[in-house]
Scaffold this motif. Structure first.
Motif, PDB file in Angstrom:
ATOM      1  N   ASP A   1     -26.932 -13.196 -17.246  1.00 42.05           N
ATOM      2  CA  ASP A   1     -25.827 -12.341 -17.693  1.00 42.05           C
ATOM      3  C   ASP A   1     -26.118 -10.947 -17.496  1.00 42.05           C
ATOM      4  OD1 ASP A   1     -24.352 -14.811 -17.647  1.00 42.05           O
ATOM      5  OD2 ASP A   1     -24.836 -15.052 -19.752  1.00 42.05           O
ATOM      6  N   GLU A   2     -27.450 -10.811 -17.899  1.00 47.67           N
ATOM      7  CA  GLU A   2     -27.786  -9.277 -17.871  1.00 47.67           C
ATOM      8  C   GLU A   2     -27.647  -8.590 -16.636  1.00 47.67           C
ATOM      9  OE1 GLU A   2     -31.679  -6.730 -19.368  1.00 47.67           O
ATOM     10  OE2 GLU A   2     -31.833  -9.105 -19.282  1.00 47.67           O
ATOM     11  N   ILE A   3     -26.941  -7.320 -16.754  1.00 42.68           N
ATOM     12  CA  ILE A   3     -27.040  -6.424 -15.467  1.00 42.68           C
ATOM     13  C   ILE A   3     -28.021  -5.539 -15.311  1.00 42.68           C
ATOM     14  CG2 ILE A   3     -25.617  -4.661 -14.481  1.00 42.68           C
ATOM     15  CD1 ILE A   3     -23.129  -5.810 -16.054  1.00 42.68           C
ATOM     16  N   LEU A   4     -28.735  -5.608 -14.349  1.00 45.40           N
ATOM     17  CA  LEU A   4     -29.891  -4.985 -13.995  1.00 45.40           C
ATOM     18  C   LEU A   4     -29.634  -3.387 -13.620  1.00 45.40           C
ATOM     19  CD1 LEU A   4     -31.937  -7.205 -11.714  1.00 45.40           C
ATOM     20  CD2 LEU A   4     -32.415  -7.004 -14.170  1.00 45.40           C
ATOM     21  N   ALA A   5     -30.567  -2.423 -14.155  1.00 50.81           N
ATOM     22  CA  ALA A   5     -30.352  -1.171 -13.921  1.00 50.81           C
ATOM     23  C   ALA A   5     -30.608  -0.852 -12.641  1.00 50.81           C
ATOM     24  CB  ALA A   5     -31.393  -0.344 -14.780  1.00 50.81           C
ATOM     25  N   PRO A   6     -30.126   0.453 -12.026  1.00 48.57           N
ATOM     26  CA  PRO A   6     -30.158   0.498 -10.405  1.00 48.57           C
ATOM     27  C   PRO A   6     -31.864   0.399 -10.141  1.00 48.57           C
ATOM     28  CG  PRO A   6     -28.750   1.932 -11.429  1.00 48.57           C
ATOM     29  CD  PRO A   6     -29.173   1.276 -12.734  1.00 48.57           C
ATOM     30  N   ASP A   7     -32.691   1.185 -10.812  1.00 49.57           N
ATOM     31  CA  ASP A   7     -34.032   1.011 -10.319  1.00 49.57           C
ATOM     32  C   ASP A   7     -34.514  -0.380 -10.347  1.00 49.57           C
ATOM     33  OD1 ASP A   7     -34.045   3.621  -9.977  1.00 49.57           O
ATOM     34  OD2 ASP A   7     -35.017   4.205 -12.013  1.00 49.57           O
ATOM     35  N   ASP A   8     -34.238  -1.072 -11.485  1.00 48.11           N
ATOM     36  CA  ASP A   8     -34.933  -2.483 -11.421  1.00 48.11           C
ATOM     37  C   ASP A   8     -34.082  -3.198 -10.417  1.00 48.11           C
ATOM     38  OD1 ASP A   8     -36.073  -2.267 -13.709  1.00 48.11           O
ATOM     39  OD2 ASP A   8     -34.594  -2.648 -15.024  1.00 48.11           O
ATOM     40  N   GLN A   9     -33.059  -3.059  -9.932  1.00 51.02           N
ATOM     41  CA  GLN A   9     -32.302  -3.871  -8.750  1.00 51.02           C
ATOM     42  C   GLN A   9     -33.045  -3.430  -7.514  1.00 51.02           C
ATOM     43  OE1 GLN A   9     -30.399  -6.591  -7.629  1.00 51.02           O
ATOM     44  NE2 GLN A   9     -28.792  -5.905  -9.010  1.00 51.02           N
TER      45      GLN A   9
ATOM     46  N   PRO B   1     -44.133  -0.056 -16.410  1.00 50.65           N
ATOM     47  CA  PRO B   1     -42.736  -0.554 -16.947  1.00 50.65           C
ATOM     48  C   PRO B   1     -42.103   0.419 -17.477  1.00 50.65           C
ATOM     49  CG  PRO B   1     -44.514  -2.261 -17.249  1.00 50.65           C
ATOM     50  CD  PRO B   1     -45.175  -1.313 -17.164  1.00 50.65           C
ATOM     51  N   ARG B   2     -40.961   0.687 -17.104  1.00 55.02           N
ATOM     52  CA  ARG B   2     -40.073   1.937 -17.969  1.00 55.02           C
ATOM     53  C   ARG B   2     -39.547   1.768 -19.028  1.00 55.02           C
ATOM     54  NH1 ARG B   2     -35.584   2.226 -16.445  1.00 55.02           N
ATOM     55  NH2 ARG B   2     -35.034   0.278 -15.562  1.00 55.02           N
ATOM     56  N   SER B   3     -39.676   2.669 -19.981  1.00 54.22           N
ATOM     57  CA  SER B   3     -39.210   2.339 -21.203  1.00 54.22           C
ATOM     58  C   SER B   3     -37.543   2.518 -21.251  1.00 54.22           C
ATOM     59  CB  SER B   3     -39.682   3.216 -22.295  1.00 54.22           C
ATOM     60  OG  SER B   3     -39.345   4.602 -21.699  1.00 54.22           O
ATOM     61  N   PRO B   4     -36.956   1.930 -22.212  1.00 56.12           N
ATOM     62  CA  PRO B   4     -35.420   1.780 -22.065  1.00 56.12           C
ATOM     63  C   PRO B   4     -34.968   3.429 -21.871  1.00 56.12           C
ATOM     64  CG  PRO B   4     -36.272   0.070 -23.547  1.00 56.12           C
ATOM     65  CD  PRO B   4     -37.372   1.012 -23.166  1.00 56.12           C
ATOM     66  N   ASP B   5     -33.782   3.501 -21.347  1.00 53.00           N
ATOM     67  CA  ASP B   5     -33.204   4.836 -21.303  1.00 53.00           C
ATOM     68  C   ASP B   5     -32.700   5.032 -22.702  1.00 53.00           C
ATOM     69  OD1 ASP B   5     -31.462   6.962 -20.769  1.00 53.00           O
ATOM     70  OD2 ASP B   5     -30.582   6.115 -19.166  1.00 53.00           O
ATOM     71  N   ARG B   6     -33.203   6.120 -23.393  1.00 57.58           N
ATOM     72  CA  ARG B   6     -32.847   6.458 -24.839  1.00 57.58           C
ATOM     73  C   ARG B   6     -31.385   6.999 -24.862  1.00 57.58           C
ATOM     74  NH1 ARG B   6     -38.279   9.452 -27.161  1.00 57.58           N
ATOM     75  NH2 ARG B   6     -39.800   7.755 -26.879  1.00 57.58           N
ATOM     76  N   SER B   7     -30.713   7.664 -23.748  1.00 60.42           N
ATOM     77  CA  SER B   7     -29.358   8.156 -24.060  1.00 60.42           C
ATOM     78  C   SER B   7     -28.675   7.004 -23.861  1.00 60.42           C
ATOM     79  CB  SER B   7     -29.269   9.125 -22.874  1.00 60.42           C
ATOM     80  OG  SER B   7     -29.407   8.453 -21.452  1.00 60.42           O
ATOM     81  N   ALA B   8     -28.896   5.984 -23.029  1.00 63.69           N
ATOM     82  CA  ALA B   8     -28.034   4.632 -23.013  1.00 63.69           C
ATOM     83  C   ALA B   8     -27.921   3.995 -24.248  1.00 63.69           C
ATOM     84  CB  ALA B   8     -28.291   3.943 -21.874  1.00 63.69           C
TER      85      ALA B   8
END
Length: 868
Positions: free
Chosen positions: A271-279, A371-378
């Motif tokens: 169910d989790e929607i991937l971020a564009p970079d992860d996709q 690995p990317r850290s989560p988007d803080r603004s999001a």
């Protein structure tokens, strides 16, 4: 319709291994069990031990056929179907039947027997399998001319390998049990070399093993077996958007190569929607696995563990390869449970956890693949939305406190949490539940406006509200995301159906390509182009004008590479990735029909869109190939009809010219020897008329076929046309009473081309005179019918027509026709009348004889406008 019969195939590596012998031995065992067995066709090749097994077996007589003055004996399929035994023996499955047989190949005869409900035992060598014929030809340096489609052998219920070592087979050859004399000596030096026989034996063994593997997987699927039967190794590697997957994929490929095992790379989407970079990274990882030879797939599942186990059991996997989680403190704590659940639920499937390591692609690879850290603004935006929803629920509920109890307000705020979770991530839903519970406690429980709770009932209600909010919020969020995933799948299915509808409903290839390009551009909202296959030089045509993506020389070069190599190329692939566009070959079953190019813009296409585009390209390839093959079939049929007409023309013309030429030659010889010319003139005149008739018919037929007939309309006297036609046909109608009638009321003047109508009537009268007995009358009549059409009827009292529907075909002559004539007269009549805009028909009359009817739209003298 009867149930389909069962097929048993006795497979050998080459001639002489004993396939027919083994089949007859099995047939003897069935007969001893009381089974009705009939030998449809058996080829013993003079081998006495094989012939001995035929004793007591019912052998079906073969059908005699003639081909080029040679009598051939062929399998009588009709007699065997009429006999309808339980088991039929049909030797040499790849045999080519004699011309004139119902089916060109014997395997097609066997297919009809199976469809008739008859069990069939048959034999075939490995070199006759369609998929192995090229390999065998390369090994033996001998062409394989007779093949059986692999799809037909897929129908086999049982395949028995008749095996013999190469040295034993060579010994049989030396003893004369395979071939005799010079043929045996030639075979031992060529096809029956030990190296060739060893390679053929390996092919036969491998094919049999592959069939066993396929049957085993089908059995597991049919019986829904959840256990893995370890008859061979098969690997599955879990692929995700992590940069560590690259090294994991490479190690899995090395492991599969060491085990000589097939392998799959599977990505599980939840169910989790991937971020564009992860996709994008997931797409690149799967592309790498595909390039290394893996079967790649994306599986929709509720969890990673469910998806991996489902994919593994569906493919008969024996080992699942996963990567060890990198050590990242608290994050590792949450990543371990899926791996543990996989170990607990894998059953007899091995789970291999590898240390993937980072890919080494340069000095900056480590930093590049961190690995990317989560988007803080999001994250901050999500928390703000959760707090805003909690504040809104509090402001909405506060004025209702006097009307509703605290428990009622708790239920109301719970509903708000459920609705709000549809717009939040799971973390946001957790924050919303906590904030809502604290707000309820602060505003509506005693003591009010404090966090403390005195009543045990309120404490219970607070805990219940918090748990219910977390549970229902998480569940509704998950269902919402699942709904979005289902909607995406439905959209993909709808688009594929739309493409298929376009391909099947388009009038021609150009219209289909244009409509598909517009559909693809609308679906992805991206510029695209399509280049079709150029059959003249096996390259690509210029881009279709309906495309919206301009292709420069570089992009056309990338597209040509994709076309020639039958592989995707360009943006987002491992081949020519610097290209602007992604180029996908339109692969049909046999040919690449073109290349679809699409510009993904700044970033590569996401995995789901890439898969959808690949499915569309495959569907386009199959549809275009189908249209191409249909066009080729129609063209081949047209050329075949042209060849038949040309051969028929040469046969008829040569025969028709031979007689008058012989007459003229004899007359010239007689004149040279002094015979008086007066006695030869009638014969020469008759030959000259016959030659002129042949030439006139050929010229007229050519004019009709080329469309050169242009009617010259004028006012004509109908009675004069009829009388002139009878005069011109008087040689053919001599000896036949001929009456001409114009119905009362028919105007004498008609507006048409007199020469065309005259030629048509003359041909009809000539035909009637040639094909009816002397003394029988011929009736010619004309009148204007109710539709204001001129009808011309020519009726005779002869034997009638054998096939009225075909009398107007070119070169058609009845079996009872007398010698002479090209069979062009009536086809010329039809062409002339069509040139006048009319129709022609033929029929047998109830009283005997034939009647020809011409209907021509005309203007009559009654329709001439009168001016004052």
């Amino acid at each position: 319709m009867p149930d389909s019969g069962k097929l048993k195939v006795f497979l050998g590596m080459c001639p002489g291994v004993g396939k027919t012998y083994a089949m007859l031995q099995a047939a003897g065992e069935l007969r001893r069990q009381g089974v009705d067995v009939v030998a449809g066709v058996i080829e013993t090749h003079g081998r006495r031990e094989t012939e001995a097994l035929l004793e007591g077996l019912e052998i079906l007589p073969q059908k005699k056929m003639k081909h080029r003055d040679t009598e051939l004996a062929e399998f009588d399929i009709d007699a065997l179907i009429a006999r309808h035994p339980k088991v039929a023996l049909v030797d040499e499955l790849a045999h080519t039947n004699a011309p004139g047989s119902r089916h060109p190949k014997r395997w097609q005869d066997v297919a009809e027997l199976l469809d008739s409900g008859i069990d069939v035992h048959t034999t075939v060598n490995i070199q006759h399998l369609e998929s192995r014929s090229d390999v065998v030809s390369a090994i033996t340096k001998a062409p394989v001319r007779e093949t059986v489609p692999d799809s037909f052998l897929d129908r086999a219920d049982e395949i028995e390998l008749v095996d013999l070592t190469p040295r034993d087979l060579q010994r049989r050859l030396e003893e004369g049990k395979v071939y005799l004399g010079e043929r045996a000596a030639a075979a031992s030096l060529n096809f029956f070399k030990e190296s060739h026989l060893t390679a053929l034996r390996q092919l036969a063994l491998r094919y049999t093993a592959e069939r066993v593997g396929v049957d085993l997987r089908e059995f597991q699927v049919q019986h829904r077996s959840r256990s893995t039967w370890r008859t061979s190794e098969r690997l599955l590697v879990a692929v995700g958007p992590s940069p560590f997957s690259i090294s994991l994929i490479r190690r899995a490929r090395a492991m599969a190569g060491a085990l000589d095992a097939p392998w799959s790379a599977v990505a599980v989407t939840t169910d989790e929607i991937l971020a564009p970079d992860d996709q994008n990274r997931l797409t690149e990882n799967l592309s790498l696995a595909r390039q290394l030879g893996a079967e790649t797939a994306t599986v929709e599942a509720s969890s990673l563990v469910e998806g991996l186990l489902s994919a593994a059991r569906e493919r008969g996997v024996t080992q699942i390869i996963i990567g060890k989680s990198p050590q990242h403190g608290w994050r590792d704590f949450f990543l371990r449970p899926p791996a543990l659940r996989l170990l607990q639920r894998s059953g007899d499937i091995d789970v291999v956890a590898m240390e993937p390591g980072l890919p080494s692609n340069g000095p900056d690879a480590h930093s590049k693949h961190q690995p990317r850290s989560p988007d803080r603004s999001a994250v901050f935006s999500n928390l703000v939305r959760a707090a805003a929803i909690a504040l809104g629920l509090s402001l909405f509920s506060y004025p209702l406190f006097g009307l509703l109890t605290a428990q009622d307000l708790a239920m109301l705020m719970l509903c708000g949490v459920i609705v709000g979770s549809l717009f939040l991530t799971p973390a946001g839903t957790f924050v919303l539940a906590v904030f809502t519970g604290l707000a309820w406690n602060f505003l509506f429980t005693e003591p009010r406006f404090s966090i403390s709770i005195r009543s045990s009932t309120d404490i219970t209600m607070f805990v219940a509200l918090l748990v219910a909010s977390l549970s229902m919020g998480w569940l509704s969020n998950r269902l919402h995301r699942r709904g979005l995933a289902v909607a995406r799948q439905q959209m993909h299915t709808t688009r594929l159906l739309e493409i298929n509808t376009i391909l099947t409903g388009a009038a021609d290839t150009d219209e289909a390509v244009g409509s598909c390009l517009r559909a693809v551009g609308s679906l992805f909202n991206l510029p695209c182009a399509l280049q079709l296959r150029d059959d003249s030089n096996h390259e690509l045509k210029p881009p279709h004008p309906s495309g919206t993506l301009p292709l420069d020389a570089k992009e056309r070069g990338v597209a040509l590479w994709s076309f020639e190599k039958k592989q995707p190329a360009g943006r987002g692939t491992g081949t020519l990735p610097e290209a602007k566009a992604l180029h996908l070959p339109l692969q049909g079953r046999s040919f690449v029909m073109g290349v679809l190019s699409i510009d993904p813009g700044k970033d590569p296409l996401p995995l789901s869109e890439r898969d959808l585009l690949a499915a569309i390209a495959a569907q386009l390839g199959l549809g275009l190939e189908r249209n191409h093959l249909l066009h080729a079939i129609h063209r081949a049929e047209f050329l075949e009809r042209g060849d038949q007409l040309r051969r028929s023309l040469l046969d008829h013309v040569s025969h028709e010219l031979r007689t008058p030429v012989s007459v003229l030659g004899s007359a010239m010889d007689a004149l040279e020897s002094g015979v008086p010319s007066a006695s030869l003139i009638p014969e020469m005149r008759g030959a000259q008329k016959r030659l002129r008739r042949v030439v006139d018919q050929l010229v007229e037929s050519t004019r009709i076929e080329s469309g050169a007939i242009q009617p010259k309309l004028e006012w004509c006297d109908l009675l004069e046309i009829l009388e002139q036609s009878t005069h011109q046909a008087e040689d053919a109608t001599a000896g036949h009473p001929l009456d001409v009638a114009i119905t009362n009321g028919t105007p004498p003047l008609v507006w048409l081309d007199a020469d065309l109508l005259l030629a048509a009537i003359e041909n009809l009268l000539t035909n009637a005179g040639h094909h009816t007995p002397t003394g029988t009358p011929i009736h010619l009549s004309a009148f204007i019918n109710h539709d204001l059409q001129l009808e011309i009827h020519v009726r005779d009292e002869g034997p009638g027509l054998e096939d009225p529907a075909r009398v107007f075909d070119r070169f058609h002559r009845g079996e009872a026709s007398r010698p002479g004539g090209l069979g062009l007269g009536l086809s010329i009549v039809r062409g002339l009348i069509r040139g006048l805009g009319g129709t022609s028909e033929a029929r047998n009359t109830p009283g005997g004889g034939a009647e020809f009817i011409l209907k021509i739209p005309v203007r009559t003298a009654h329709q001439i406008p009168i001016t004052l």
